[in-house]
Design a protein around this motif. Structure first.
Motif, PDB file in Angstrom:
ATOM      1  N   UNK A  28       0.817  -1.213   0.000  1.00  7.72           N
ATOM      2  CA  UNK A  28       0.000   0.000   0.000  1.00  7.72           C
ATOM      3  C   UNK A  28       0.854   1.269   0.000  1.00  7.72           C
ATOM      4  N   UNK A  29       2.053   1.174  -0.567  1.00  9.71           N
ATOM      5  CA  UNK A  29       2.914   2.341  -0.631  1.00  9.71           C
ATOM      6  C   UNK A  29       3.719   2.351  -1.922  1.00  9.71           C
ATOM      7  N   UNK A  30       4.157   3.548  -2.281  1.00  9.07           N
ATOM      8  CA  UNK A  30       5.011   3.732  -3.450  1.00  9.07           C
ATOM      9  C   UNK A  30       6.419   4.030  -2.945  1.00  9.07           C
ATOM     10  N   UNK A  31       7.410   3.437  -3.593  1.00 15.97           N
ATOM     11  CA  UNK A  31       8.805   3.638  -3.205  1.00 15.97           C
ATOM     12  C   UNK A  31       9.535   4.304  -4.366  1.00 15.97           C
ATOM     13  N   UNK A  32      10.017   5.503  -4.109  1.00 16.63           N
ATOM     14  CA  UNK A  32      10.783   6.270  -5.085  1.00 16.63           C
ATOM     15  C   UNK A  32      12.249   6.169  -4.699  1.00 16.63           C
ATOM     16  N   UNK A  33      13.081   5.800  -5.649  1.00 11.06           N
ATOM     17  CA  UNK A  33      14.517   5.719  -5.394  1.00 11.06           C
ATOM     18  C   UNK A  33      15.225   6.642  -6.379  1.00 11.06           C
ATOM     19  N   UNK A  34      16.052   7.530  -5.834  1.00 14.88           N
ATOM     20  CA  UNK A  34      16.784   8.503  -6.633  1.00 14.88           C
ATOM     21  C   UNK A  34      18.258   8.102  -6.609  1.00 14.88           C
ATOM     22  N   UNK A  35      18.855   7.982  -7.800  1.00 16.08           N
ATOM     23  CA  UNK A  35      20.246   7.556  -7.945  1.00 16.08           C
ATOM     24  C   UNK A  35      21.114   8.758  -8.320  1.00 16.08           C
ATOM     25  N   UNK A  36      22.324   8.793  -7.737  1.00 13.30           N
ATOM     26  CA  UNK A  36      23.261   9.890  -7.965  1.00 13.30           C
ATOM     27  C   UNK A  36      24.518   9.400  -8.673  1.00 13.30           C
ATOM     28  N   UNK A  37      25.135  10.303  -9.438  1.00 16.62           N
ATOM     29  CA  UNK A  37      26.441  10.045 -10.043  1.00 16.62           C
ATOM     30  C   UNK A  37      27.486  10.430  -9.011  1.00 16.62           C
ATOM     31  N   UNK A  38      28.103   9.445  -8.400  1.00 16.61           N
ATOM     32  CA  UNK A  38      29.136   9.703  -7.404  1.00 16.61           C
ATOM     33  C   UNK A  38      30.313   8.774  -7.668  1.00 16.61           C
ATOM     34  N   UNK A  39      31.519   9.213  -7.330  1.00 17.11           N
ATOM     35  CA  UNK A  39      32.675   8.317  -7.471  1.00 17.11           C
ATOM     36  C   UNK A  39      32.508   7.111  -6.546  1.00 17.11           C
ATOM     37  N   UNK A  40      33.085   5.996  -6.936  1.00 17.43           N
ATOM     38  CA  UNK A  40      32.976   4.772  -6.142  1.00 17.43           C
ATOM     39  C   UNK A  40      33.520   4.997  -4.732  1.00 17.43           C
ATOM     40  N   UNK A  41      34.534   5.833  -4.610  1.00 19.19           N
ATOM     41  CA  UNK A  41      35.160   6.072  -3.306  1.00 19.19           C
ATOM     42  C   UNK A  41      34.398   7.071  -2.441  1.00 19.19           C
ATOM     43  N   UNK A  42      33.328   7.631  -2.965  1.00 14.91           N
ATOM     44  CA  UNK A  42      32.554   8.628  -2.219  1.00 14.91           C
ATOM     45  C   UNK A  42      31.908   7.996  -0.991  1.00 14.91           C
ATOM     46  N   UNK A  43      31.917   8.745   0.088  1.00 15.91           N
ATOM     47  CA  UNK A  43      31.252   8.284   1.313  1.00 15.91           C
ATOM     48  C   UNK A  43      29.782   8.664   1.333  1.00 15.91           C
ATOM     49  N   UNK A  44      29.379   9.505   0.425  1.00 13.88           N
ATOM     50  CA  UNK A  44      27.963   9.894   0.328  1.00 13.88           C
ATOM     51  C   UNK A  44      27.181   8.767  -0.321  1.00 13.88           C
ATOM     52  N   UNK A  45      25.906   8.635  -0.006  1.00 12.84           N
ATOM     53  CA  UNK A  45      25.115   7.545  -0.582  1.00 12.84           C
ATOM     54  C   UNK A  45      24.956   7.691  -2.091  1.00 12.84           C
ATOM     55  N   UNK A  46      24.895   6.553  -2.756  1.00  9.97           N
ATOM     56  CA  UNK A  46      24.721   6.537  -4.211  1.00  9.97           C
ATOM     57  C   UNK A  46      23.243   6.589  -4.589  1.00  9.97           C
ATOM     58  N   UNK A  47      22.371   6.429  -3.581  1.00 13.47           N
ATOM     59  CA  UNK A  47      20.935   6.521  -3.833  1.00 13.47           C
ATOM     60  C   UNK A  47      20.218   6.900  -2.544  1.00 13.47           C
ATOM     61  N   UNK A  48      19.003   7.377  -2.713  1.00 12.57           N
ATOM     62  CA  UNK A  48      18.130   7.683  -1.593  1.00 12.57           C
ATOM     63  C   UNK A  48      16.777   7.074  -1.884  1.00 12.57           C
ATOM     64  N   UNK A  49      16.140   6.565  -0.834  1.00 12.32           N
ATOM     65  CA  UNK A  49      14.832   5.940  -0.997  1.00 12.32           C
ATOM     66  C   UNK A  49      13.795   6.736  -0.211  1.00 12.32           C
ATOM     67  N   UNK A  50      12.656   6.965  -0.847  1.00 10.47           N
ATOM     68  CA  UNK A  50      11.551   7.694  -0.234  1.00 10.47           C
ATOM     69  C   UNK A  50      10.294   6.845  -0.343  1.00 10.47           C
ATOM     70  N   UNK A  51       9.543   6.768   0.726  1.00 11.36           N
ATOM     71  CA  UNK A  51       8.336   5.956   0.752  1.00 11.36           C
ATOM     72  C   UNK A  51       7.121   6.866   0.915  1.00 11.36           C
ATOM     73  N   UNK A  52       6.117   6.615   0.104  1.00 11.48           N
ATOM     74  CA  UNK A  52       4.882   7.398   0.130  1.00 11.48           C
ATOM     75  C   UNK A  52       3.703   6.449   0.322  1.00 11.48           C
ATOM     76  N   UNK A  53       2.897   6.716   1.336  1.00 12.38           N
ATOM     77  CA  UNK A  53       1.703   5.904   1.566  1.00 12.38           C
ATOM     78  C   UNK A  53       0.697   6.194   0.458  1.00 12.38           C
ATOM     79  N   UNK A  54       0.017   5.155   0.033  1.00 11.50           N
ATOM     80  CA  UNK A  54      -1.038   5.342  -0.960  1.00 11.50           C
ATOM     81  C   UNK A  54      -2.319   5.694  -0.236  1.00 11.50           C
ATOM     82  N   UNK A  55      -3.099   6.631  -0.757  1.00 14.67           N
ATOM     83  CA  UNK A  55      -4.354   6.979  -0.087  1.00 14.67           C
ATOM     84  C   UNK A  55      -5.311   5.795  -0.090  1.00 14.67           C
TER      85      UNK A  55
END
Length: 129
Positions: A28-55
């Motif tokens: 009953x939810x939608x999952x949006x995943x956003x991917x970033x261009x980052x170097x392999x050695x980057x400590x920052x995440x390569x993606x972020x996940x967001x969850x949205x409840x469906x009405x």
């Protein structure tokens, strides 16, 4: 030029690093995943996940497994705005997936999750030796 206000509210600020995004449905939810261009050695995440409840809509129980049910359960307005902004950023126009494509995408996601978990467990086992 848009200011990407919805994405900013979601905590996304590195717009120029967004490479792609994916959207899938989990119960009953939608999952949006956003991917970033980052170097392999980057400590920052390569993606972020967001969850949205469906009405939830109040319709008779016997209708919940019908095509009408699928049409009634629209996605969140915030998610729709975020998708519009992401499409502008990435220059894509998302086409609706066929049921087969959706199942194949879900299967690929499951395989990726299982492979990552197995690798994590193997690494923990190696650390015990």
């Amino acid at each position: 030029m848009t200011d990407y206000s919805t994405l900013k509210e979601m905590g996304i600020s590195s717009f120029e690093l967004i490479s792609r995004f994916s959207l899938r449905r989990e119960h009953d939810r939608d999952v949006l995943k956003v991917y970033y261009l980052r170097p392999i050695t980057s400590l920052r995440p390569h993606s972020q996940k967001f969850t949205f409840a469906r009405p939830r809509n109040s319709i008779p129980g016997q209708s919940r497994h019908s095509q009408a049910w699928q049409q009634l359960s629209d996605c969140s307005p915030v998610l729709q705005q975020a998708l519009d902004e992401l499409k502008q950023l990435t220059g894509t126009s998302e086409q609706p997936l066929s049921p087969k494509q959706e199942l194949l995408q879900d299967l690929q996601h499951l395989e990726n999750v299982v492979e990552a978990k197995l690798a994590e467990i193997r690494e923990k086992i190696e650390q015990l030796n």
